[in-house]
Design an enzyme around this catalytic site. Structure first.
Site, PDB file in Angstrom:
ATOM      1  N   THR A  27      25.740 -20.409   6.529  1.00  0.00           N
ATOM      2  CA  THR A  27      26.307 -20.196   7.864  1.00  0.00           C
ATOM      3  C   THR A  27      27.046 -21.432   8.350  1.00  0.00           C
ATOM      4  O   THR A  27      28.022 -21.340   9.081  1.00  0.00           O
ATOM      5  CB  THR A  27      25.165 -19.837   8.840  1.00  0.00           C
ATOM      6  OG1 THR A  27      24.635 -18.581   8.435  1.00  0.00           O
ATOM      7  CG2 THR A  27      25.638 -19.738  10.277  1.00  0.00           C
TER       8      THR A  27
ATOM      9  N   SER B   3      23.183 -18.088   1.224  1.00  0.00           N
ATOM     10  CA  SER B   3      22.019 -18.510   0.430  1.00  0.00           C
ATOM     11  C   SER B   3      21.039 -17.384   0.131  1.00  0.00           C
ATOM     12  O   SER B   3      20.134 -17.557  -0.677  1.00  0.00           O
ATOM     13  CB  SER B   3      21.300 -19.698   1.072  1.00  0.00           C
ATOM     14  OG  SER B   3      20.471 -19.299   2.121  1.00  0.00           O
TER      15      SER B   3
ATOM     16  N   THR C 246      20.443 -21.389   5.592  1.00  0.00           N
ATOM     17  CA  THR C 246      19.052 -21.584   6.021  1.00  0.00           C
ATOM     18  C   THR C 246      18.076 -20.665   5.283  1.00  0.00           C
ATOM     19  O   THR C 246      16.898 -20.997   5.142  1.00  0.00           O
ATOM     20  CB  THR C 246      18.905 -21.300   7.535  1.00  0.00           C
ATOM     21  OG1 THR C 246      19.347 -19.969   7.799  1.00  0.00           O
ATOM     22  CG2 THR C 246      19.687 -22.292   8.369  1.00  0.00           C
ATOM     23  N   ASP C 247      18.580 -19.502   4.822  1.00  0.00           N
ATOM     24  CA  ASP C 247      17.651 -18.458   4.363  1.00  0.00           C
ATOM     25  C   ASP C 247      16.774 -18.849   3.178  1.00  0.00           C
ATOM     26  O   ASP C 247      15.605 -18.470   3.126  1.00  0.00           O
ATOM     27  CB  ASP C 247      18.426 -17.173   4.039  1.00  0.00           C
ATOM     28  CG  ASP C 247      18.933 -16.487   5.307  1.00  0.00           C
ATOM     29  OD1 ASP C 247      18.396 -16.782   6.394  1.00  0.00           O
ATOM     30  OD2 ASP C 247      19.859 -15.666   5.218  1.00  0.00           O
TER      31      ASP C 247
HETATM   32  N1  ASP Z   1      22.612 -16.046   5.491  1.00  0.00           N
HETATM   33  C1  ASP Z   1      22.887 -17.434   5.807  1.00  0.00           C
HETATM   34  C2  ASP Z   1      22.557 -18.250   4.572  1.00  0.00           C
HETATM   35  O1  ASP Z   1      21.419 -18.518   4.317  1.00  0.00           O
HETATM   36  C3  ASP Z   1      22.062 -17.832   6.972  1.00  0.00           C
HETATM   37  C4  ASP Z   1      22.206 -19.264   7.407  1.00  0.00           C
HETATM   38  O2  ASP Z   1      22.759 -20.101   6.743  1.00  0.00           O
HETATM   39  O3  ASP Z   1      21.702 -19.551   8.524  1.00  0.00           O
HETATM   40  O4  ASP Z   1      23.452 -18.621   3.856  1.00  0.00           O
END
Ligand code: ASP
Length: 342
Positions: A16, A66, A99-100
């Protein structure tokens, strides 16, 4: 000539933090992994100050959401981290990541990067909960914080920085689906916090962490970079959950799948790793047929403590980290172990 320790390397992997939305008011309806790391860094006004005169080197290692992270990409990232950490002119490596699955990559890096490199310099993962195009993007501050952490005298090992909190790879877990401060270190609390331009370490946590680091506590012996980078067939380890009325049906179905045989099963048990009678029975049976089985807890914190009644081993790692570790251990035990000398 390049000066010693005069550069910070930022490796981009997507997420993200590199995401874009159609409007700057849109914090949630975005596409992750759209902006290259070089462009992303050039737009962060506070970065030169955070770098404190150091040079910046950027490299795009991957460009993915991710949720789609895989072992091949983690291995490539580990190789690039090892490459840069071993260069005299580099002080530290920062990784931008979604983050995931950040905690899985952090744990992978902690397990495979040579202990002596991590004892000398840190790898700091950072991320964002809002896309780069958001009028209230959190990525820029997180990047600046991560760079300040990376350059702080105490930082070592694999760390994660989000919303001013600094977590060790061992503790970090994503615990919130949309809060800006989405990560926690549980009972231990963050290993450090970024307060303005300072990084304030929790002395006790820092001491314990560094002791483990120096002892190579988390290194998977033999699952070294030079081997994992050439790995094509990663051992298949699946993740299961105990819940009310959990049966052994999923275990039986997995064992019957001959396309890619299951080598290991991590189960997130209830409470202290408890399992329904049927699920436990199926897992004990799988273990007796050579499948490695490990019980984690589906509780966020506490892990599994051994009891006299255990029929299956337990771990204090979270289930997702236990799975990463099991993949590396299986890789080492069966594919990488040196052939016996005659
Ligand atoms: N779906 C995103 C990822 O993990 C979520 C994020 O980065 O907050 O790439």
């Amino acid at each position: 000539m390049a000066k010693i320790n005069q550069n910070v390397v930022i490796l981009g992997t997507g997420g993200t933090i590199a995401g874009t939305a159609a409007s700057s008011a849109d914090h949630t309806g975005y596409t992750a992994a759209q902006i290259g790391v070089e462009q992303l860094m050039s737009a962060i006004a506070g970065l030169p100050a955070a770098l404190q005169g150091r040079g910046l080197i950027t490299e795009q290692v991957a460009q993915i959401d991710s949720k789609d992270m895989d072992f091949a990409t983690m291995a490539r990232l580990a190789t690039r981290c090892a490459h840069w950490l071993s260069r005299e002119e580099v002080s530290a490596v920062v990784v931008t990541h979604g983050t995931d699955t950040l905690e899985e990559t952090a744990w992978f890096l902690q397990c495979v990067l040579p202990a002596q490199l991590l004892a000398a310099k840190p790898v700091v993962l950072t991320c964002a909960m809002r896309p780069a195009t958001s009028s209230e993007a959190d990525g820029p501050r997180n990047v600046c914080d991560a760079v300040r952490v990376a350059l702080s005298a105490q930082a070592r090992g694999v760390l994660a920085v989000c919303a001013g909190d600094v977590h060790s790879a061992l503790q970090v877990q994503k615990v919130h689906s949309h809060a800006l401060n989405a990560f926690s270190s549980g009972d231990a609390g963050p290993i450090a916090q970024v307060v303005g331009e300072s990084v304030v370490f929790n002395a006790l946590q820092e001491a314990i962490y560094k002791e483990n680091l120096a002892a190579g506590q988390w290194n998977i012996a033999g699952a070294a970079i030079k081997y994992i980078v050439s790995t094509v067939h990663w051992p298949r380890v699946e993740l299961l959950l105990n819940h009310s009325q959990a049966s052994g049906a999923v275990v039986h179905a997995l064992l019957a799948d001959s396309a890619q045989p299951v080598r290991g099963l991590v189960v997130a048990g209830t409470g202290n790793g408890s399992l329904s009678v049927d699920l436990e029975h199926a897992l004990v049976d799988a273990q007796s047929h050579g499948v490695r089985v490990l019980r984690a807890s589906r509780c966020a914190w506490g892990g599994v403590s051994a009891t006299v009644n255990d029929r299956l081993p337990g771990t204090t790692l979270s289930a997702v980290k236990a799975r990463v570790q099991m993949v590396l251990e299986l890789l080492h035990d069966t594919e990488l172990s040196p052939a016996p000398e005659n």
